[in-house]
Design a protein around this motif. Sequence first.
Motif, PDB file in Angstrom:
ATOM      1  N   VAL A  72       0.832  -1.203   0.000  1.00  0.00           N
ATOM      2  CA  VAL A  72       0.000   0.000   0.000  1.00  0.00           C
ATOM      3  C   VAL A  72       0.866   1.253   0.000  1.00  0.00           C
ATOM      4  O   VAL A  72       0.610   2.208  -0.749  1.00  0.00           O
ATOM      5  N   THR A  73       1.913   1.258   0.824  1.00  0.00           N
ATOM      6  CA  THR A  73       2.797   2.423   0.891  1.00  0.00           C
ATOM      7  C   THR A  73       3.403   2.738  -0.468  1.00  0.00           C
ATOM      8  O   THR A  73       3.429   3.897  -0.911  1.00  0.00           O
ATOM      9  N   ASP A  74       3.881   1.721  -1.147  1.00  0.00           N
ATOM     10  CA  ASP A  74       4.486   1.947  -2.461  1.00  0.00           C
ATOM     11  C   ASP A  74       3.438   2.373  -3.488  1.00  0.00           C
ATOM     12  O   ASP A  74       3.714   3.205  -4.367  1.00  0.00           O
ATOM     13  N   ALA A  75       2.229   1.807  -3.405  1.00  0.00           N
ATOM     14  CA  ALA A  75       1.171   2.203  -4.336  1.00  0.00           C
ATOM     15  C   ALA A  75       0.808   3.671  -4.148  1.00  0.00           C
ATOM     16  O   ALA A  75       0.540   4.384  -5.118  1.00  0.00           O
ATOM     17  N   GLN A  76       0.811   4.130  -2.911  1.00  0.00           N
ATOM     18  CA  GLN A  76       0.496   5.533  -2.649  1.00  0.00           C
ATOM     19  C   GLN A  76       1.552   6.469  -3.232  1.00  0.00           C
ATOM     20  O   GLN A  76       1.235   7.603  -3.608  1.00  0.00           O
ATOM     21  N   LEU A  79       0.802   8.105  -6.508  1.00  0.00           N
ATOM     22  CA  LEU A  79      -0.155   9.201  -6.573  1.00  0.00           C
ATOM     23  C   LEU A  79       0.551  10.537  -6.762  1.00  0.00           C
ATOM     24  O   LEU A  79      -0.065  11.522  -7.172  1.00  0.00           O
ATOM     25  N   GLY A  90      -5.917   7.633  -8.688  1.00  0.00           N
ATOM     26  CA  GLY A  90      -6.275   6.774  -7.565  1.00  0.00           C
ATOM     27  C   GLY A  90      -6.316   5.327  -8.006  1.00  0.00           C
ATOM     28  O   GLY A  90      -6.175   5.014  -9.192  1.00  0.00           O
ATOM     29  N   GLN A 105      -7.881  -2.120  -0.388  1.00  0.00           N
ATOM     30  CA  GLN A 105      -7.545  -0.760   0.009  1.00  0.00           C
ATOM     31  C   GLN A 105      -7.733   0.235  -1.131  1.00  0.00           C
ATOM     32  O   GLN A 105      -7.057   0.148  -2.156  1.00  0.00           O
ATOM     33  N   ILE A 107      -7.133   4.001  -2.622  1.00  0.00           N
ATOM     34  CA  ILE A 107      -6.227   5.128  -2.432  1.00  0.00           C
ATOM     35  C   ILE A 107      -6.545   6.198  -3.478  1.00  0.00           C
ATOM     36  O   ILE A 107      -6.966   5.880  -4.583  1.00  0.00           O
ATOM     37  N   GLY A 108      -6.328   7.457  -3.134  1.00  0.00           N
ATOM     38  CA  GLY A 108      -6.475   8.526  -4.107  1.00  0.00           C
ATOM     39  C   GLY A 108      -7.912   8.798  -4.503  1.00  0.00           C
ATOM     40  O   GLY A 108      -8.860   8.491  -3.771  1.00  0.00           O
TER      41      GLY A 108
END
Length: 597
Positions: A72-76, A79, A90, A105, A107-108
Amino acid sequence: MTEDAAGRETDKRRALTRRQLGRRTLALGGALAIAPFPAGPAAAGPASAHPTLRPGSPERAGLLPAHLRQLVTDAQAFLAPSPRHPWYAGAVLLAGRGGTVALHQPIGMAVRYRAYDEKTDTGVEFPAEQQIPMAEDTVFDLASVSKLFTSILAVQQIERGALELEGKVAAYLPDFGGAGKQDITVRQLLTHTSGFRAWIPLYEAPTYEEKLQLIWEEAPLDRPGSTYLYSDLNLISLQLVLEKITGRTLDTLLHEEVTAPLGLRRTRYNPPASWRPKIAATEDARKPWSGLDRGLVWGEVHDENAFSLGGVAGHAGVFSSAWDLAVLGRTLLNGGVHGRARILRPESVELMFTDFNTALPGDEHGLGFELYQHWYMGAMATPRTAGHTGFTGTSLVLDPTTDSFLVVLGNSVHPVRSWRSGSAPRVAAADHLARAVPVRPAHGRTAWFSGMASATTATLTLPALDTSSGDARLRCALWWDTEPRSDTLALEASADAGATWQPVPFTTTRRGEEPRQHPAGSVTGFSGRVWHRLTADLPAARGLTLRWRYATDRVYVGRGAYVDRLRVATAHGVLFDESRPADAVRIEGRGWTPSAD
C-alpha cells in the motif's frame, strides 16, 4: 485502445512451460480432448477444496502482513509525480490467498480532473467538493481485461461442443475468410497468433455494417500461427463468432453465463447512469491523442472502437469492481467453481492457463490469459501465473503455484493517457505480494535470503577452507526463482583470496524427480518454488573460498534465492557446517540476510 507498446515490454526470454498437449489439444468433434494437470506445488493458507472469497487477516491467508503494508505504501507513492506526473489519480488494491482477501484498500481519487490543459500539460481539477475519493466498491472501465470475459465465454462454448478450438473462424463467419484469413483458427484468436495487426480505427466507419466490412477486408500482417502480435481484432472477431453461434449478444452472454451465476453485481457492459458516482473517471478524450472528441469520459467505455460498437465489444467495454474481479479470479483458481456456481470445468481452466505459444518464447499465452510476464506480474510470475492488463490502468494476476491473486485497478488515463507509461505500480504491488508468501527454511528457523532488489549483485561467502585432499563436497538446500536468463544465481570458488573466481558445477535434486546437472555452476528461471538438495564437488586448494552470487538486471526480478544448511565435508571429516554456531558466524552475507519468513 490496446495496452500501449511501451508498457507492453515483451521480454524475449525462453521459459519453462506446462504445455504437454501439443497439437493434439483439439476440440475433436466439438468436444475437448484434454487431460487435467496437477495443481502444482501450492502452499496456500488454510482453505477448503473450493474456497469462496471472504475478507480476513493476512495471517488467515498465510501472508506476511508487513509486505502487504508496504504494498500500500508503495502504491500511494505513485499518486505523486512518478517522475513527472502521477501514474494514476487513484486506485483500488486487492490481494489475497486461498479464500481470503487480506488486503482491500482504496487510495487517491476516483474523479479528480474535469479536463486536461494540453498547453500547460496540467490537469484542470474539479472543485474539491465535487471530487470523488476511491472506495472499495468503485467501478472501473477494465479496458483489455475485458478480453478475459470474452475468452471465458468462448471456452464455455468449446466445452458445450458449439465451438472447436482448432476450428477455422471462417467456418462460423464465412465473410471472415477473405484477404488471406481463411485458415485462421479460434485458438489463434485466443492466443494472438492470427497475424492481425494491433488494431484498426473501426470508429471511423459510420455504420456497423461498414465496421464489419473493415474486418472482412483486413489482411494478416504475418502468416497465421507464425508470430505473436497482440491485437484487439482477435477478440472482436471472437465476439462475432460467439454471437453467431449462440444467437445472443455478448453482453447478454456475459450476464447469463458469468456474472449472474457468480453473483458479480458490479460487472457489466454499459453501466447505467445511476452508477456514475461510483465509477472512476478516465480521460479528457480529444484529438489528437484520442481518436474521438468526447470530453471527459466518465461512466462510458474509454476505448474508441468499443464506444463505436455501442459499448459492447470482445476486446474492451466491461466495467467491474476489485471484489468482483477477485471472485472471478478465485473461481478460476478453484478450477471453474465458486460456491455453488460452476462456470467452467477444471480441464477447461487448465487450457486457459496452458501455454500454447511454446514456439514463441517470451510470448507465453493460454486461451485468453497471458502467462509468465514479469513486465506487470513482477515476482508473482511463474510459468503458471496468468493475468491481463488494461490500458486504463487495470490488471489481474493469478498465481496457482501459491494460490494467490492480485487486483490493481487504477484510473491511469485520468486526465490524459500521456501521463503514465510502463507498469511500475503493477510490478511493485506484485513484488510485495510475492514476498508476502512465506518461504519456510529447509532446516531450522532461518535461511539465507538474497533479497529482491533489481540492479544488484549480492554475495554469500564462506570462509577459506582447506580442500587439498581433493574429495571435498558441498551440500546445502537451495531455493530459487529468478527472471529467466536476465537474473542468475551462481556458485563460485576462488583459490587466490578472491582475486579471481571460477564457476563450480553442481547437481540439484527435487523430491520425486531425477537429479539435474548444472555444469555452468548457475541457475536461472523457475524451479518450482520448492527446496532442492544440492551437491557440488569442490576444487582442491589449500585455501578455497566459496560464494553464492545473485545478480539481477535493472528492470524486473523474481522471488529471489534462498540457501540453507551449508556443509562442506571430506572423507576425513567436516570442514564447515552452518549448523555449528562458530561456523555460522563466519559466513559473510553482502546483500543476503538470514530470513525466517
